[in-house]
Design an enzyme around this catalytic site. Structure first.
Site, PDB file in Angstrom:
ATOM      1  N   LEU A  34       0.878  -1.169   0.000  1.00  0.00           N
ATOM      2  CA  LEU A  34       0.000   0.000   0.000  1.00  0.00           C
ATOM      3  C   LEU A  34       0.913   1.216   0.000  1.00  0.00           C
ATOM      4  O   LEU A  34       1.879   1.258   0.761  1.00  0.00           O
ATOM      5  CB  LEU A  34      -0.909   0.041   1.238  1.00  0.00           C
ATOM      6  CG  LEU A  34      -2.087  -0.938   1.306  1.00  0.00           C
ATOM      7  CD1 LEU A  34      -2.838  -0.740   2.634  1.00  0.00           C
ATOM      8  CD2 LEU A  34      -3.037  -0.767   0.140  1.00  0.00           C
ATOM      9  N   ASP A  35       0.634   2.192  -0.826  1.00  0.00           N
ATOM     10  CA  ASP A  35       1.450   3.397  -0.864  1.00  0.00           C
ATOM     11  C   ASP A  35       1.414   4.117   0.486  1.00  0.00           C
ATOM     12  O   ASP A  35       0.444   3.984   1.247  1.00  0.00           O
ATOM     13  CB  ASP A  35       0.958   4.352  -1.951  1.00  0.00           C
ATOM     14  CG  ASP A  35       1.187   3.798  -3.348  1.00  0.00           C
ATOM     15  OD1 ASP A  35       2.114   2.983  -3.511  1.00  0.00           O
ATOM     16  OD2 ASP A  35       0.437   4.179  -4.267  1.00  0.00           O
ATOM     17  N   ARG A  36       2.455   4.880   0.761  1.00  0.00           N
ATOM     18  CA  ARG A  36       2.560   5.569   2.047  1.00  0.00           C
ATOM     19  C   ARG A  36       1.303   6.349   2.428  1.00  0.00           C
ATOM     20  O   ARG A  36       0.837   6.243   3.567  1.00  0.00           O
ATOM     21  CB  ARG A  36       3.777   6.494   2.055  1.00  0.00           C
ATOM     22  CG  ARG A  36       3.857   7.340   3.326  1.00  0.00           C
ATOM     23  CD  ARG A  36       5.201   7.990   3.541  1.00  0.00           C
ATOM     24  NE  ARG A  36       5.628   8.785   2.406  1.00  0.00           N
ATOM     25  CZ  ARG A  36       6.807   9.394   2.336  1.00  0.00           C
ATOM     26  NH1 ARG A  36       7.674   9.266   3.316  1.00  0.00           N
ATOM     27  NH2 ARG A  36       7.133  10.108   1.294  1.00  0.00           N
TER      28      ARG A  36
END
Length: 239
Positions: free
Chosen positions: A63-65
């Site tokens: 999951l992206d930051r």
């Protein structure tokens, strides 16, 4: 503030579901999963897992930051390989919530290929979406007398880099708070009037068949704090 996590650094990560093989983590927004050459962040989700578990589960996917929500992790390399295979074969159903600018159509499928930033190749990408809620507020925006937003349920069928962000932006309905593919004016406008920072994209649910026990799993993440604030402001009850 932008970049801050939903979960303070001293608090343990919330575990939504767990057995001897896997743990489903409620990832806070603003937290990197692994260390990166392109970031100076000292704190990562993996480091927090090592502090929290004697035998820490390690993430199976990404999951992206700035994205919050459900993240699957495994306690062994064997379990990781089995679940990773399901991700690659499209056997894991992922459902996201996004808040976008404007009134997006009621539902649709975005079937637009995307460029892979690492290899430069063009890869097929498919995203299904469904509008859940709309809001129109008496706040002027650019040439319009009001501001309009939609809450969208999104299900990516493939896992390309920034796929949901890029696909929704390509339709003309960028996700609020997206600094990579969104609308800078709309992002500032939203922050100024609603005091909500960050990317409005949340991994709401993950569904898959347990690779070892064959149990049907469906694990939900509660709405992140920034979503709760928007739901209250926009009167989006029952989302």
């Amino acid at each position: 503030m932008a970049g801050m996590t939903d979960n303070p650094i001293d608090n343990p990560l919330s575990i939504l579901w767990e057995d001897e093989h896997y743990a489903i983590i409620d990832k806070p927004a603003g937290l990197l999963i692994h260390r990166s050459l392109f970031s100076s962040d000292r704190e990562t989700l993996v480091k927090r897992l090592y502090r929290q578990f004697e035998n820490p589960p390690l993430p199976v996917h990404r999951l992206d930051r700035p994205v919050s929500g459900v993240l699957a992790a495994s306690f062994s390399s064997e379990a990781a390989a089995l679940l990773s295979s399901q991700f690659r074969n499209g056997q894991v159903k992922k459902t996201y919530w996004a808040v976008v600018r404007g009134y997006i159509p009621q539902e649709g499928v975005i079937d637009t290929s995307l460029k892979d930033y690492e290899s430069g190749s063009i890869k097929e990408a498919t995203t299904h979406y469904r509008r859940l809620k709309t809001a129109e507020l008496d706040i002027p925006s650019r040439k319009y007398d009001t501001s309009r937003y939609s809450l969208v349920e999104v299900q990516p069928q493939t896992g390309r880099f920034h796929q949901i962000r890029r696909h929704l932006a390509s339709l003309g309905y960028p996700i609020v708070g997206d600094t990579s593919h969104g609308d800078t004016f709309s992002n500032h406008h939203f922050s100024e009037h609603f005091q909500v920072e960050g990317l409005m994209l949340h991994a709401r649910c993950i569904e898959f068949v347990h690779p070892i026990t064959n149990e049907d799993l469906s694990i939900n993440s509660p709405a992140a704090l920034r979503f709760e604030k928007v739901f209250e402001r926009f009167q989006w009850s029952g989302a």
